[in-house]
Design an enzyme around this catalytic site. Structure first.
Site, PDB file in Angstrom:
ATOM      1  N   HIS A 206      93.127 102.481  18.481  1.00  0.00           N
ATOM      2  CA  HIS A 206      93.813 101.245  18.064  1.00  0.00           C
ATOM      3  C   HIS A 206      93.867 101.239  16.529  1.00  0.00           C
ATOM      4  O   HIS A 206      93.182 100.455  15.874  1.00  0.00           O
ATOM      5  CB  HIS A 206      93.040 100.040  18.612  1.00  0.00           C
TER       6      HIS A 206
ATOM      7  N   ARG B 236     102.485  99.984  22.823  1.00  0.00           N
ATOM      8  CA  ARG B 236     101.140  99.792  23.405  1.00  0.00           C
ATOM      9  C   ARG B 236     101.180 100.422  24.782  1.00  0.00           C
ATOM     10  O   ARG B 236     101.864  99.909  25.693  1.00  0.00           O
ATOM     11  CB  ARG B 236     100.799  98.300  23.473  1.00  0.00           C
TER      12      ARG B 236
ATOM     13  N   GLN C 254      94.611  97.949  14.365  1.00  0.00           N
ATOM     14  CA  GLN C 254      93.477  97.024  14.317  1.00  0.00           C
ATOM     15  C   GLN C 254      92.486  97.462  13.239  1.00  0.00           C
ATOM     16  O   GLN C 254      92.010  96.649  12.439  1.00  0.00           O
ATOM     17  CB  GLN C 254      92.790  96.991  15.687  1.00  0.00           C
TER      18      GLN C 254
ATOM     19  N   ARG D 180      95.995  91.092  10.560  1.00  0.00           N
ATOM     20  CA  ARG D 180      96.886  91.961  11.348  1.00  0.00           C
ATOM     21  C   ARG D 180      98.312  91.863  10.811  1.00  0.00           C
ATOM     22  O   ARG D 180      99.026  92.847  10.705  1.00  0.00           O
ATOM     23  CB  ARG D 180      96.863  91.585  12.841  1.00  0.00           C
TER      24      ARG D 180
ATOM     25  N   ASP E 295      83.336  94.517  20.865  1.00  0.00           N
ATOM     26  CA  ASP E 295      84.593  94.292  21.590  1.00  0.00           C
ATOM     27  C   ASP E 295      84.223  94.053  23.051  1.00  0.00           C
ATOM     28  O   ASP E 295      83.075  94.260  23.460  1.00  0.00           O
ATOM     29  CB  ASP E 295      85.495  95.541  21.423  1.00  0.00           C
TER      30      ASP E 295
ATOM     31  N   CYS F  51      87.719  92.344  17.490  1.00  0.00           N
ATOM     32  CA  CYS F  51      89.190  92.466  17.428  1.00  0.00           C
ATOM     33  C   CYS F  51      89.896  91.358  18.195  1.00  0.00           C
ATOM     34  O   CYS F  51      91.069  91.097  17.953  1.00  0.00           O
ATOM     35  CB  CYS F  51      89.614  93.832  17.965  1.00  0.00           C
TER      36      CYS F  51
HETATM   37  N1   CP Z   1      93.254  92.768  18.897  1.00  0.00           N
HETATM   38  C1   CP Z   1      94.429  92.947  19.536  1.00  0.00           C
HETATM   39  O1   CP Z   1      95.072  94.010  19.502  1.00  0.00           O
HETATM   40  O2   CP Z   1      94.872  91.835  20.185  1.00  0.00           O
HETATM   41  P1   CP Z   1      96.060  91.765  21.233  1.00  0.00           P
HETATM   42  O3   CP Z   1      95.623  92.552  22.444  1.00  0.00           O
HETATM   43  O4   CP Z   1      96.226  90.307  21.535  1.00  0.00           O
HETATM   44  O5   CP Z   1      97.289  92.373  20.632  1.00  0.00           O
HETATM   45  N1  NVA Z   2      89.315  97.461  23.960  1.00  0.00           N
HETATM   46  C1  NVA Z   2      90.280  96.422  24.241  1.00  0.00           C
HETATM   47  C2  NVA Z   2      90.962  96.011  22.993  1.00  0.00           C
HETATM   48  C3  NVA Z   2      91.966  94.905  23.130  1.00  0.00           C
HETATM   49  C4  NVA Z   2      92.622  94.544  21.834  1.00  0.00           C
HETATM   50  C5  NVA Z   2      91.266  96.924  25.281  1.00  0.00           C
HETATM   51  O1  NVA Z   2      91.704  98.071  25.197  1.00  0.00           O
HETATM   52  O2  NVA Z   2      91.603  96.156  26.189  1.00  0.00           O
END
Ligand code: CP
Ligand code: NVA
Length: 317
Positions: A129, A102, A132, A295, A228, A267
């Site tokens: 992502h 990440r 997701q 997930r 989101d 998400c």
């Molecule tokens: N939706 C998602 O990726 O959640 P987290 O940021 O908690 O991993």
């Molecule tokens: N759009 C959000 C998604 C988190 C799962 C972010 O990038 O923070």
């Protein structure tokens, strides 16, 4: 050797095969079966940003498959700072079987993959992502099957409301690959960046996407309404402006009245009464926990597919 960085590195059919596997693994888990299909494999999980779902689902997925996962804080290992990408990727490749990352910058995941001889999985970047989106389409198929007896997604509509962010981008990408119509209720200034638009035009030419100024137009005829957070991780300095500009794009009971049969997805984590109201989150249309639970199964199937390719005999072990 393949990575899982961009959904469109795969065909729609290949992604559906992975989702079939996810369905199968979920059904087995419901019967209490956690087969160690890939014993003693290791996954390095690098996080430059916070996570609950991604971290826990990948860790559990590896355990269920017979292996293990290690959490590596980006700051503690000096991700992108302490050594060259070649050195970093080569060393990891000597030790672990897979790496999930990440990252703040999508390009860093691409750089890592360039020098990795093990599969690299995109666990969220500023651009996309994909993991997701896989769980979301798994959920969409389950809901359709339960309601209509068929999990056929072709021609259905998924409506995105709000910020045109990383999650929206991956959903657009997967919708294009699977023949799902993608609508966006998003104001000028918050639509996909030129980089995202170019990427979709080149890699997902069949995407059927329509952008509306008015969110009510975007959700009409939709099977899924998705939103989101307005302020993604790393955008905290834009909070005030984004909350002001995106306020008319809140998913609330009034908006959902335009599509009374639609399911609501997010998400997570959600900001209650900002991008979505408490009422929608508590409504029977809301499928957020089914999505979050999926997930685990989607991640497990992605890992299994990558390990199966990595090791021709792995699946039969
Ligand atoms: N939706 C998602 O990726 O959640 P987290 O940021 O908690 O991993
Ligand atoms: N759009 C959000 C998604 C988190 C799962 C972010 O990038 O923070």
């Amino acid at each position: 050797m393949r990575h899982f960085i961009n959904l469109s590195d795969y065909t729609g059919e290949e992604l559906l095969n992975i989702l079939d596997l996810a369905d199968d693994l979920k059904a087995r888990l419901k019967r209490g079966i956690r087969e160690p299909l890939f014993p003693r494999r290791t996954l390095a999980m690098i996080f430059e940003k916070q996570s609950l779902r991604t971290r826990v689902s990948f860790d559990c997925a590896m355990t269920h498959l017979g292996g293990s996962a290690m959490y590596l804080s980006g700051a503690e290992i000096g991700f992108g700072q302490r050594e060259t990408w070649k050195e970093f990727a080569s060393v990891l490749s000597e030790m672990v079987d897979l790496v999930m990352v990440r990252a703040k910058h999508h390009q860093d995941v691409v750089s890592l993959a360039k020098y990795s001889s093990i599969p690299v999985i995109n666990g969220l970047t500023d651009f996309s992502h994909p993991c997701q989106a896989m769980a979301d389409i798994m959920t969409f198929r389950e809901l359709l099957k339960e309601k209509t007896g068929s999990a056929n997604l072709v021609g259905k509509t998924l409506a995105w409301v709000g910020d045109g962010n990383n999650v929206a981008f991956s959903l657009a990408e997967i919708c294009g690959l699977m023949g799902i119509r993608f609508t966006m209720g998003t104001p000028d200034g918050y639509r996909f960046t030129p980089e995202m638009t170019d990427y979709l035009a080149h890699h997902v030419p069949n995407l059927n996407m329509t952008v509306y100024e008015n969110p009510a137009d975007a959700v009409k005829g939709a099977s899924v309404v998705y939103t989101d957070v307005w302020v993604s991780m790393g955008q905290e300095d834009l909070k005030e402006q984004k909350e002001k500009d995106l306020r008319p794009y809140q998913v609330n009971e009034e908006l959902m009245a335009n599509c009374p049969d639609a399911w609501f997805m997010h998400c997570l984590p959600a900001r209650h009464n900002l991008e979505v109201t408490e009422g929608v989150l508590e409504s029977p249309q809301c499928k957020i926990f089914q999505q979050a639970g999926n997930r685990l199964h989607a991640q497990k199937a992605i890992l299994a597919a990558l390990m199966r390719e990595q090791d021709a005999d792995g699946w039969a072990n």
